[in-house]
Design a protein around this motif. Structure first.
Motif, mmCIF file in Angstrom:
data_model
loop_
_atom_site.group_PDB
_atom_site.id
_atom_site.type_symbol
_atom_site.label_atom_id
_atom_site.label_comp_id
_atom_site.label_asym_id
_atom_site.label_seq_id
_atom_site.Cartn_x
_atom_site.Cartn_y
_atom_site.Cartn_z
ATOM 1 N N ARG A 255 5.541 -4.659 -96.064
ATOM 2 C CA ARG A 255 5.364 -3.527 -95.146
ATOM 3 C C ARG A 255 6.630 -3.277 -94.348
ATOM 4 O O ARG A 255 7.019 -2.126 -94.119
ATOM 5 N N LYS A 256 7.286 -4.337 -93.928
ATOM 6 C CA LYS A 256 8.522 -4.150 -93.162
ATOM 7 C C LYS A 256 9.616 -3.555 -94.039
ATOM 8 O O LYS A 256 10.380 -2.687 -93.605
ATOM 9 N N LYS A 257 9.662 -3.986 -95.303
ATOM 10 C CA LYS A 257 10.721 -3.515 -96.195
ATOM 11 C C LYS A 257 10.584 -2.030 -96.530
ATOM 12 O O LYS A 257 11.589 -1.328 -96.664
ATOM 13 N N ARG A 258 9.365 -1.527 -96.630
ATOM 14 C CA ARG A 258 9.196 -0.110 -96.968
ATOM 15 C C ARG A 258 9.668 0.794 -95.821
ATOM 16 O O ARG A 258 9.962 1.970 -96.017
ATOM 17 N N ASN A 259 9.657 0.277 -94.570
ATOM 18 C CA ASN A 259 10.304 0.933 -93.430
ATOM 19 C C ASN A 259 9.738 2.327 -93.137
ATOM 20 O O ASN A 259 10.472 3.222 -92.728
ATOM 21 N N LEU A 260 8.443 2.516 -93.316
ATOM 22 C CA LEU A 260 7.844 3.815 -93.023
ATOM 23 C C LEU A 260 7.610 3.978 -91.528
ATOM 24 O O LEU A 260 7.562 3.002 -90.770
ATOM 25 N N GLN A 261 7.447 5.234 -91.126
ATOM 26 C CA GLN A 261 7.151 5.521 -89.723
ATOM 27 C C GLN A 261 6.475 6.876 -89.630
ATOM 28 O O GLN A 261 6.546 7.692 -90.548
ATOM 29 N N PHE A 262 5.772 7.103 -88.520
ATOM 30 C CA PHE A 262 5.141 8.408 -88.302
ATOM 31 C C PHE A 262 4.879 8.612 -86.818
ATOM 32 O O PHE A 262 4.804 7.672 -86.029
ATOM 33 N N GLN A 263 4.750 9.869 -86.452
ATOM 34 C CA GLN A 263 4.252 10.293 -85.155
ATOM 35 C C GLN A 263 3.258 11.417 -85.401
ATOM 36 O O GLN A 263 3.428 12.210 -86.328
ATOM 37 N N PHE B 256 -2.992 3.050 -81.996
ATOM 38 C CA PHE B 256 -3.252 3.410 -83.393
ATOM 39 C C PHE B 256 -3.419 2.153 -84.235
ATOM 40 O O PHE B 256 -2.730 1.142 -84.033
ATOM 41 N N LEU B 257 -4.342 2.221 -85.216
ATOM 42 C CA LEU B 257 -4.549 1.140 -86.178
ATOM 43 C C LEU B 257 -4.634 1.765 -87.566
ATOM 44 O O LEU B 257 -5.570 2.513 -87.856
ATOM 45 N N GLY B 258 -3.633 1.473 -88.413
ATOM 46 C CA GLY B 258 -3.618 2.066 -89.742
ATOM 47 C C GLY B 258 -2.709 1.311 -90.685
ATOM 48 O O GLY B 258 -2.463 0.111 -90.514
ATOM 49 N N ASP B 259 -2.174 2.010 -91.668
ATOM 50 C CA ASP B 259 -1.340 1.371 -92.693
ATOM 51 C C ASP B 259 0.091 1.130 -92.220
ATOM 52 O O ASP B 259 0.771 0.253 -92.751
ATOM 53 N N VAL B 260 0.565 1.919 -91.279
ATOM 54 C CA VAL B 260 1.951 1.816 -90.821
ATOM 55 C C VAL B 260 2.006 0.986 -89.548
ATOM 56 O O VAL B 260 1.202 1.161 -88.634
ATOM 57 N N GLY B 261 2.980 0.084 -89.485
ATOM 58 C CA GLY B 261 3.134 -0.782 -88.320
ATOM 59 C C GLY B 261 2.262 -2.019 -88.432
ATOM 60 O O GLY B 261 1.910 -2.470 -89.520
ATOM 61 N N GLY B 262 1.909 -2.582 -87.296
ATOM 62 C CA GLY B 262 1.098 -3.798 -87.275
ATOM 63 C C GLY B 262 1.931 -5.027 -86.968
ATOM 64 O O GLY B 262 3.072 -4.942 -86.497
ATOM 65 N N ASN B 263 1.363 -6.185 -87.265
ATOM 66 C CA ASN B 263 2.029 -7.454 -86.986
ATOM 67 C C ASN B 263 2.075 -8.309 -88.255
ATOM 68 O O ASN B 263 1.722 -7.842 -89.336
ATOM 69 N N ILE C 290 7.735 -4.641 -87.122
ATOM 70 C CA ILE C 290 6.958 -5.790 -87.577
ATOM 71 C C ILE C 290 7.842 -7.038 -87.570
ATOM 72 O O ILE C 290 8.983 -7.005 -88.039
ATOM 73 N N LYS C 291 7.333 -8.136 -87.054
ATOM 74 C CA LYS C 291 8.069 -9.399 -87.067
ATOM 75 C C LYS C 291 7.889 -10.066 -88.432
ATOM 76 O O LYS C 291 6.782 -10.421 -88.820
ATOM 77 N N GLY D 26 -0.165 1.787 -99.546
ATOM 78 C CA GLY D 26 -1.089 1.600 -98.437
ATOM 79 C C GLY D 26 -2.354 0.906 -98.911
ATOM 80 O O GLY D 26 -2.417 0.399 -100.026
ATOM 81 N N ASP D 27 -3.362 0.900 -98.036
ATOM 82 C CA ASP D 27 -4.633 0.249 -98.361
ATOM 83 C C ASP D 27 -5.740 1.290 -98.317
ATOM 84 O O ASP D 27 -6.234 1.633 -97.235
ATOM 85 N N PRO D 28 -6.159 1.828 -99.464
ATOM 86 C CA PRO D 28 -7.177 2.880 -99.464
ATOM 87 C C PRO D 28 -8.586 2.376 -99.136
ATOM 88 O O PRO D 28 -9.503 3.180 -98.964
ATOM 89 N N LYS D 29 -8.772 1.075 -99.030
ATOM 90 C CA LYS D 29 -10.097 0.531 -98.752
ATOM 91 C C LYS D 29 -10.468 0.607 -97.276
ATOM 92 O O LYS D 29 -11.632 0.422 -96.919
#
Length: 327
Positions: free
Chosen positions: A114-122, A47-54, A104-105, A288-291
């Motif tokens: 992004r790490k501070k907001r601590n969101l998650q999804f499945q 998955f590639l989106g607003d949640v997670g990443g590096n 996220i590191k 998030g990033d609506p763009k």
């Protein structure tokens, strides 16, 4: 009379054998060994989106792939080949997508928020698409069967998929369960205070594009690998797209139980600090990033078979060997 009959039979038999041999030598890259294929595939899904990443600014491709969240996609497909150069397939795949901010590191850059907001999804994923496959190297082949051949190809198509994002809710007794996020309207979808934010659909369109290769173990059997990226037309696979809303509005639009869930799930820094009283970020702050719409991609190992068609060279040769009977 018997001599005449025997002569005719001999002539017909020789004609059948001659036509069969001619058919075998006349096979070309435009006919192949059969017109239809079917198979199945399995492989990792990302998955590639607003949640997670590096760390750093979020990107739309492999830079933000979280390998620990790799899931497995499974699917089946069928294809028709009017020519060895091009084929058209229909595919059905099932899988699961996930994202977590807490993995996220944090290196003190743009990833900190992004790490501070601590969101998650499945989310479950069910997709269907049609696509064209182009085989550019076919023109360099001399047709002598498919066994032992390696054929790279490009693929592009159009499809649709269903998703259903869920978040982990922890109640006052410490019990957790995964709840659907769309009905909670965490970014104000459908609220009078945010008229530009409409409820999003759990079905969206996609453009699958990528490349692959097939290796033919036999004329009618192959193994392959296909890398397929999906450009989607939604930014809500992870239920995150735009800005935070006034968290107090959840009490106005939801039942008490749902409002409690929404307040916990639309911003989860409180789950890190263990703050008993929910903290709401300022109304309008970026969430998030609506763009950039969400996307996902897979690397699938494929196993497929070819079916000889009635009009394929093998099918015609088999019919030509069936000589007519006399008397």
């Amino acid at each position: 009379m018997r001599t005449t009959v025997l002569g005719v039979r001999t002539f017909v038999l020789m004609l059948c054998l001659s036509l069969s041999a001619a058919s075998s030598f006349s096979q070309s890259i435009t006919t192949g060994n059969g017109k239809f294929e079917f198979g199945f595939g399995i492989g990792p899904l990302f998955f590639l989106g607003d949640v997670g990443g590096n760390y750093g600014t979020g990107k739309t491709f492999v830079k933000d792939v979280n390998l620990p969240l790799t899931k497995v996609a499974k699917g089946v497909y069928a294809a028709v080949y009017p020519s060895e150069f091009i084929g058209f397939k229909i595919a059905l795949n099932h899988g699961k997508l996930e994202g977590y901010d807490n993995i996220i590191k944090d290196k003190g850059g743009d990833e900190y928020f992004r790490k501070k907001r601590n969101l998650q999804f499945q989310s479950s994923l069910l997709e269907a698409y049609v696509a064209a496959e182009i085989y550019p190297t076919v023109f360099m082949e001399q047709y002598d069967g498919l066994q032992g051949k390696l054929r790279p190809y490009g693929v592009i198509g159009f499809g649709a998929f269903k998703f259903k994002p869920k978040g982990e809710y922890i109640d006052g007794n410490g019990r957790s369960r995964w709840v659907e996020l769309q009905p909670l309207r965490l970014e104000g979808q459908g609220m009078d205070e945010y008229p530009d934010r409409k409820p999003y659909s759990l079905t969206s369109y996609e453009i699958p594009m990528g490349f692959g290769a097939k290796y033919y173990i036999k004329d009618n059997m192959y193994v392959g690998m296909e890398v397929l990226h999906r450009k989607t037309f939604t930014d809500y696979i992870d239920d995150v797209s735009t800005n935070y809303i006034d968290g107090n509005l959840f009490d106005q639009y939801h039942s008490a139980a749902d409002a409690q869930m929404a307040k916990q799930l639309f911003y989860r820094e409180n789950r890190i600090t263990n703050t008993s009283r929910p903290f709401f970020p300022p109304d309008g702050e970026q969430r998030g990033d609506p763009k950039e719409n969400d996307s996902f991609f897979s690397t699938i190992i494929k196993f497929g078979w070819r079916l000889n068609d009635w009009n394929s060279p093998n099918g015609r040769a088999a019919r030509q060997l069936r000589c007519p009977s006399f008397y």
